[in-house]
Design a protein around this motif. Sequence first.
Motif, PDB file in Angstrom:
ATOM      1  N   ALA A  94      -0.875  15.131  -5.279  1.00 24.01           N
ATOM      2  CA  ALA A  94      -0.405  14.666  -3.972  1.00 24.01           C
ATOM      3  C   ALA A  94      -1.559  14.580  -2.976  1.00 24.01           C
ATOM      4  N   ARG A  95      -2.450  15.562  -3.009  1.00 22.20           N
ATOM      5  CA  ARG A  95      -3.584  15.537  -2.081  1.00 22.20           C
ATOM      6  C   ARG A  95      -4.581  14.439  -2.452  1.00 22.20           C
ATOM      7  N   VAL A  96      -4.749  14.182  -3.745  1.00 19.19           N
ATOM      8  CA  VAL A  96      -5.569  13.045  -4.170  1.00 19.19           C
ATOM      9  C   VAL A  96      -4.932  11.740  -3.704  1.00 19.19           C
ATOM     10  N   GLY A  97      -3.594  11.647  -3.820  1.00 21.26           N
ATOM     11  CA  GLY A  97      -2.903  10.455  -3.366  1.00 21.26           C
ATOM     12  C   GLY A  97      -3.124  10.183  -1.893  1.00 21.26           C
ATOM     13  N   ILE A  98      -3.145  11.235  -1.086  1.00 21.29           N
ATOM     14  CA  ILE A  98      -3.397  11.072   0.344  1.00 21.29           C
ATOM     15  C   ILE A  98      -4.823  10.577   0.576  1.00 21.29           C
ATOM     16  N   GLN A  99      -5.797  11.145  -0.158  1.00 22.66           N
ATOM     17  CA  GLN A  99      -7.182  10.712   0.002  1.00 22.66           C
ATOM     18  C   GLN A  99      -7.371   9.247  -0.390  1.00 22.66           C
ATOM     19  N   ALA A 100      -6.792   8.855  -1.522  1.00 24.47           N
ATOM     20  CA  ALA A 100      -7.029   7.511  -2.051  1.00 24.47           C
ATOM     21  C   ALA A 100      -6.131   6.466  -1.416  1.00 24.47           C
ATOM     22  N   PHE A 101      -4.855   6.805  -1.206  1.00 20.97           N
ATOM     23  CA  PHE A 101      -3.865   5.808  -0.813  1.00 20.97           C
ATOM     24  C   PHE A 101      -3.169   6.089   0.513  1.00 20.97           C
ATOM     25  N   ASP A 102      -3.461   7.244   1.115  1.00 23.49           N
ATOM     26  CA  ASP A 102      -2.715   7.691   2.288  1.00 23.49           C
ATOM     27  C   ASP A 102      -1.234   7.828   1.956  1.00 23.49           C
ATOM     28  N   ASP A 103      -0.950   8.189   0.725  1.00 17.30           N
ATOM     29  CA  ASP A 103       0.419   8.333   0.242  1.00 17.30           C
ATOM     30  C   ASP A 103       0.415   9.412  -0.833  1.00 17.30           C
ATOM     31  N   ALA A 104       1.132  10.512  -0.590  1.00 17.36           N
ATOM     32  CA  ALA A 104       1.085  11.647  -1.510  1.00 17.36           C
ATOM     33  C   ALA A 104       1.628  11.314  -2.888  1.00 17.36           C
ATOM     34  N   ALA A 105       2.550  10.352  -2.993  1.00 15.82           N
ATOM     35  CA  ALA A 105       3.205  10.074  -4.272  1.00 15.82           C
ATOM     36  C   ALA A 105       2.435   9.099  -5.150  1.00 15.82           C
ATOM     37  N   CYS A 106       1.548   8.306  -4.561  1.00 12.59           N
ATOM     38  CA  CYS A 106       1.008   7.156  -5.287  1.00 12.59           C
ATOM     39  C   CYS A 106       0.010   7.489  -6.389  1.00 12.59           C
ATOM     40  N   ALA A 107      -0.577   8.674  -6.370  1.00 14.91           N
ATOM     41  CA  ALA A 107      -1.556   8.993  -7.411  1.00 14.91           C
ATOM     42  C   ALA A 107      -0.915   9.026  -8.790  1.00 14.91           C
ATOM     43  N   THR A 108       0.372   9.369  -8.856  1.00 12.39           N
ATOM     44  CA  THR A 108       1.045   9.445 -10.150  1.00 12.39           C
ATOM     45  C   THR A 108       2.266   8.533 -10.245  1.00 12.39           C
ATOM     46  N   ASN A 109       2.757   8.028  -9.126  1.00 16.67           N
ATOM     47  CA  ASN A 109       3.926   7.142  -9.128  1.00 16.67           C
ATOM     48  C   ASN A 109       3.588   5.867  -8.350  1.00 16.67           C
ATOM     49  N   GLU A 110       3.106   4.883  -9.086  1.00 15.84           N
ATOM     50  CA  GLU A 110       2.657   3.679  -8.403  1.00 15.84           C
ATOM     51  C   GLU A 110       3.825   2.778  -8.028  1.00 15.84           C
ATOM     52  N   HIS A 111       3.594   1.931  -7.039  1.00 15.25           N
ATOM     53  CA  HIS A 111       4.545   0.878  -6.701  1.00 15.25           C
ATOM     54  C   HIS A 111       3.772  -0.275  -6.082  1.00 15.25           C
ATOM     55  N   ALA A 112       4.267  -1.460  -6.314  1.00 16.09           N
ATOM     56  CA  ALA A 112       3.570  -2.672  -5.881  1.00 16.09           C
ATOM     57  C   ALA A 112       3.821  -2.946  -4.406  1.00 16.09           C
ATOM     58  N   GLY A 113       2.951  -3.779  -3.851  1.00 18.79           N
ATOM     59  CA  GLY A 113       3.141  -4.246  -2.492  1.00 18.79           C
ATOM     60  C   GLY A 113       4.103  -5.428  -2.459  1.00 18.79           C
ATOM     61  N   ARG A 114       4.395  -5.882  -1.256  1.00 14.48           N
ATOM     62  CA  ARG A 114       5.311  -7.006  -1.104  1.00 14.48           C
ATOM     63  C   ARG A 114       4.646  -8.310  -1.558  1.00 14.48           C
ATOM     64  N   VAL A 115       5.482  -9.226  -2.036  1.00 18.37           N
ATOM     65  CA  VAL A 115       4.971 -10.530  -2.481  1.00 18.37           C
ATOM     66  C   VAL A 115       4.664 -11.362  -1.239  1.00 18.37           C
ATOM     67  N   ARG A 116       3.393 -11.673  -1.059  1.00 24.40           N
ATOM     68  CA  ARG A 116       2.937 -12.440   0.108  1.00 24.40           C
ATOM     69  C   ARG A 116       2.187 -13.672  -0.395  1.00 24.40           C
ATOM     70  N   VAL A 117       2.933 -14.627  -0.900  1.00 26.33           N
ATOM     71  CA  VAL A 117       2.338 -15.836  -1.485  1.00 26.33           C
ATOM     72  C   VAL A 117       2.863 -17.053  -0.732  1.00 26.33           C
ATOM     73  N   ARG A 118       1.939 -17.867  -0.242  1.00 29.86           N
ATOM     74  CA  ARG A 118       2.333 -19.083   0.469  1.00 29.86           C
ATOM     75  C   ARG A 118       2.920 -20.090  -0.526  1.00 29.86           C
ATOM     76  N   PRO A 119       3.782 -20.979  -0.071  1.00 29.50           N
ATOM     77  CA  PRO A 119       4.373 -21.986  -0.970  1.00 29.50           C
ATOM     78  C   PRO A 119       3.295 -22.847  -1.628  1.00 29.50           C
TER      79      PRO A 119
END
Length: 602
Positions: free
Chosen positions: A148-173
């Motif tokens: 969790a502390r690594v997740g905060i350092q790398a992603f500013d998110d305690a969960a992301c170091a071991t539980n990834e999730h994608a960002g929103r789809v931001r694609v122009r037509p």
Amino acid sequence: MNIYNCAPQRSPDTACPPPEDHTCPPGVPGACVPVSLGGKPKQSRRNKLDKLLANNRVPSALGASLFHMARRYLAGKTPANALEERGFATLRSLPKELKRVLSCASESLDSLSSGERNRLFDASLLPAIEQPVDLAQLATAFAQEIAARVGIQAFDDAACATNEHAGRVRVRPFVPGEENFDPLVRICRVNGLRTSSFTPPLALGDYTPAEVQQRCRVILEGGELRQVCDVQAVDCPGNDLSGACQRVLEIEAGQGVVVEGVNFSSVDATVRIATRAAPETVLREVPAQLCGDDETPLTERIQEQDRLILDCRVHDRLTFQVPGDLAPGVYSFQVAVPNVSPFPGHGPVLLSNVEYISVATPSSARFEIKSETLFARAETSPASFGSDEVGIRILAVPLFPDLSSGDAQLPNGGAAIRFTDVDSGETRAMDHVLFSHQQPIAGVALSIRGFEIDGEEAFEKQIENTLDVFISILKNQLAFVLDHLKEAGGIASKLASYGLQGLIAGAIAAAVVVAIDVFVALWAPADPIIEDMIGPSTQDLVELTSMNFALPAASEHVTPQGIKVKVTPLGKIAGQYRERREYISDDEDSRYEIVFRYTRLA
């Protein structure tokens, strides 16, 4: 003369000894150790807890384990495992007044609301009093805290170091025949440094010295060697900023790179690595760990139209590991994201702008970290109550490349580094080796805590002795969890697989500081005036002590107890780097500074 008053929320039968013992906690709400008449005012327990609740984002596993062990000891339970046997033996050596302090601290924990307790302590390690902490569960809980502390350092998110999730789809037509050279996936930052593709675009003067490539050399000036660095503007090893070269970071093979950008919209995203000479030919394609931006809106309203937000206000993040067998040299890389948008015309894979890294061979160098001086720029307030009595405790732990660790190192023979009668404007010698090692390391975790403790000598000794016992038990527990870090649910291995092992040392330093914080906050009238977590990787130490790299930029951060830390580089010579770290406590109106020296020994 001393005056003794009990904190009103405590039961006199349990919190206070008989009157003839004269050790009943007075003065500071929630304190378990008395303060003497005429001593400087002390922060309340409530104030210290509020600071922790505001600044600490991960519950403490070590703090919970230690408190539960203490509660079981006080309840007369039989030790149920090796850690309890060692801990109980230490606690049995306490004189009766310190056992009362321990009992008081345990009551302080019980007096917390369940919400506060769960934010400060890992609730899974606070079972019923009849049940000891399961050692495998302790190892796993500590590994989860580190993740969790690594997740905060790398992603500013305690969960992301071991539980990834994608960002929103931001694609122009997709518009057939349209020429649009803006990348559909954008890299805005590499390891926190802005790129040439940062948008809104930056003028050359907007980039910091750390973000541009510099060529450094050593000159002889006044009989002394001095480092001189110039901005590189031609023959760029990476991207051109139109007047300067964008910095190409040096990364050790096997280590990680943190990338921030826009449209990291699939957890199946990869990073394609190529040689600098042939960026179109993919040499390696490596997996990435994603942490999408859940906060930045998908669109914004401009001129009565909803338009996609595609600039660097978006903070999608990913990390990838540089292959351990990659030969030294400069390489290009791109983020490759499967096209999950409703516009298949863009093709099956969306590629980012091209960025560059310089891959280096892992270092086997040996380093030493020392403290030089303590300077009291401003003692605690009010100065009219007398001088400060300062006690500083430092604990250092090496982390090896295989994720095992060495013994904890405590300067001054493990005792607090004490400074008596400290007044504003005074400089004191603080010549201590804080860390050294003989075998190659991946990094080192340094936890630094300094308190202002004034009062009668007996009370100062009571505080110091209680801290000594706590640090002794904490050291045993830390050794156990670090010995089992690799095996604890595969968590550390997962971190390493995405190159995050370089951040583990900093996470360990933070975990130790918070464990001390939660313990001290619940019993001691000692006020924190110095607090820090230093976790340099081997690559960090190489760059700090090498004349081939410019001085790092000055930086600031806030610790779990609300101490503001300002880091100012003082200079470097061949094989040596010095910095000043200033510790500012608004609660105490104090400013203390320690000068540190980092030396490459071999």
